[in-house]
Design an enzyme around this catalytic site. Sequence first.
Site, PDB file in Angstrom:
ATOM      1  N   HIS A 143       0.737  -1.190   0.194  1.00 20.08           N
ATOM      2  CA  HIS A 143      -0.073   0.208   0.177  1.00 20.08           C
ATOM      3  C   HIS A 143       0.933   1.211   0.012  1.00 20.08           C
ATOM      4  O   HIS A 143       2.143   1.278   0.465  1.00 20.08           O
ATOM      5  CB  HIS A 143      -1.015   0.069   1.123  1.00 20.08           C
ATOM      6  CG  HIS A 143      -1.700  -1.270   1.320  1.00 20.08           C
ATOM      7  ND1 HIS A 143      -3.023  -1.341   0.663  1.00 20.08           N
ATOM      8  CD2 HIS A 143      -1.635  -2.354   2.202  1.00 20.08           C
ATOM      9  CE1 HIS A 143      -3.542  -2.780   0.894  1.00 20.08           C
ATOM     10  NE2 HIS A 143      -2.673  -3.086   1.858  1.00 20.08           N
ATOM     11  N   ALA A 154      14.344 -16.345  15.615  1.00 15.01           N
ATOM     12  CA  ALA A 154      13.037 -16.507  15.413  1.00 15.01           C
ATOM     13  C   ALA A 154      12.223 -15.161  15.673  1.00 15.01           C
ATOM     14  O   ALA A 154      12.847 -14.738  16.653  1.00 15.01           O
ATOM     15  CB  ALA A 154      12.745 -17.514  16.209  1.00 15.01           C
ATOM     16  N   ARG A 182      16.529  -4.078   6.981  1.00 17.61           N
ATOM     17  CA  ARG A 182      17.728  -3.567   6.554  1.00 17.61           C
ATOM     18  C   ARG A 182      18.832  -4.553   6.157  1.00 17.61           C
ATOM     19  O   ARG A 182      18.561  -5.812   6.857  1.00 17.61           O
ATOM     20  CB  ARG A 182      18.416  -2.440   7.343  1.00 17.61           C
ATOM     21  CG  ARG A 182      18.799  -2.526   8.770  1.00 17.61           C
ATOM     22  CD  ARG A 182      19.073  -1.549   9.512  1.00 17.61           C
ATOM     23  NE  ARG A 182      19.145  -1.717  11.039  1.00 17.61           N
ATOM     24  CZ  ARG A 182      20.385  -1.611  11.613  1.00 17.61           C
ATOM     25  NH1 ARG A 182      21.567  -1.449  10.703  1.00 17.61           N
ATOM     26  NH2 ARG A 182      20.594  -2.019  12.732  1.00 17.61           N
ATOM     27  N   ARG A 209      25.529 -10.643  17.274  1.00 18.76           N
ATOM     28  CA  ARG A 209      27.115 -11.042  17.205  1.00 18.76           C
ATOM     29  C   ARG A 209      27.556 -11.547  15.929  1.00 18.76           C
ATOM     30  O   ARG A 209      26.814 -12.128  15.071  1.00 18.76           O
ATOM     31  CB  ARG A 209      27.348 -12.283  18.353  1.00 18.76           C
ATOM     32  CG  ARG A 209      26.690 -13.500  18.028  1.00 18.76           C
ATOM     33  CD  ARG A 209      27.093 -14.367  19.382  1.00 18.76           C
ATOM     34  NE  ARG A 209      26.598 -15.647  19.095  1.00 18.76           N
ATOM     35  CZ  ARG A 209      27.177 -16.872  18.602  1.00 18.76           C
ATOM     36  NH1 ARG A 209      28.192 -16.607  18.126  1.00 18.76           N
ATOM     37  NH2 ARG A 209      26.575 -17.922  18.427  1.00 18.76           N
TER      38      ARG A 209
END
Length: 230
Positions: free
Chosen positions: A149, A198, A204, A221
């Site tokens: 949208h 999870a 990004r 890490r």
Amino acid sequence: MPKKTASSILLVRQRMPMIFSCIRLAFRTLRFVWRRCRRIVGAVITRIIFYLNNVTYGPGLRTYGIPVVDINDGCQLNIGSSFNVNSGRHFNRIGRQQPSFFIADLGGIIQIGDRVGMSSTALVCHHAITIGNDVTIGGNTVIYDTDFHTLDSIQRTNFQDNNLAKTAPVIIRDRVFIGSHVTILKGVTIGEDAVIAAGSVVTRNVPDNQLWGGNPAQLIRSLTAQPAYE
């Protein structure tokens, strides 16, 4: 109570564990046969659906359950060899089960490499989604290369915003592991050997050999082996 009746009751009680064992064995046998039949029928139907949607795939395709496939005109779904996909509540039962979705519209192209496995995964493509080799995608993960949208309220009320929404390619490189219930949004590249925890929302780019998690996902890490010094 007559002695003969008491003896019969005692005999039945002694045999009850064996009777229940036989019932359980019969149930498990029927369940095994039913699952096998369902798996075979589902694999046949999936191949028919792939054919009707002009999907190309390599050898070694293994499907469990029936996915939802909608590859519109001008779009593509190309799958490499040894692809393994679970769909629905009967396979890889981790909760929140759904079919796997392969949806391509508005010229979208989905490319899936070799030896990729996914469970109850949704790929919605209006531009390009590329998945490399040896990628594992956990249950209920969704990958979108579109915003669906626009931010313009007038365009949304005219129901034309799907065509006007921003899109950007999603690239998942080789040997990536994606945990269950992950959301990957448009324009994201996930580098080689990266791991996504999870429940993460990836907005990004993720560099190679890093573990990311959270909402929005961020570096937890590095996964690169550290040199040992004496």
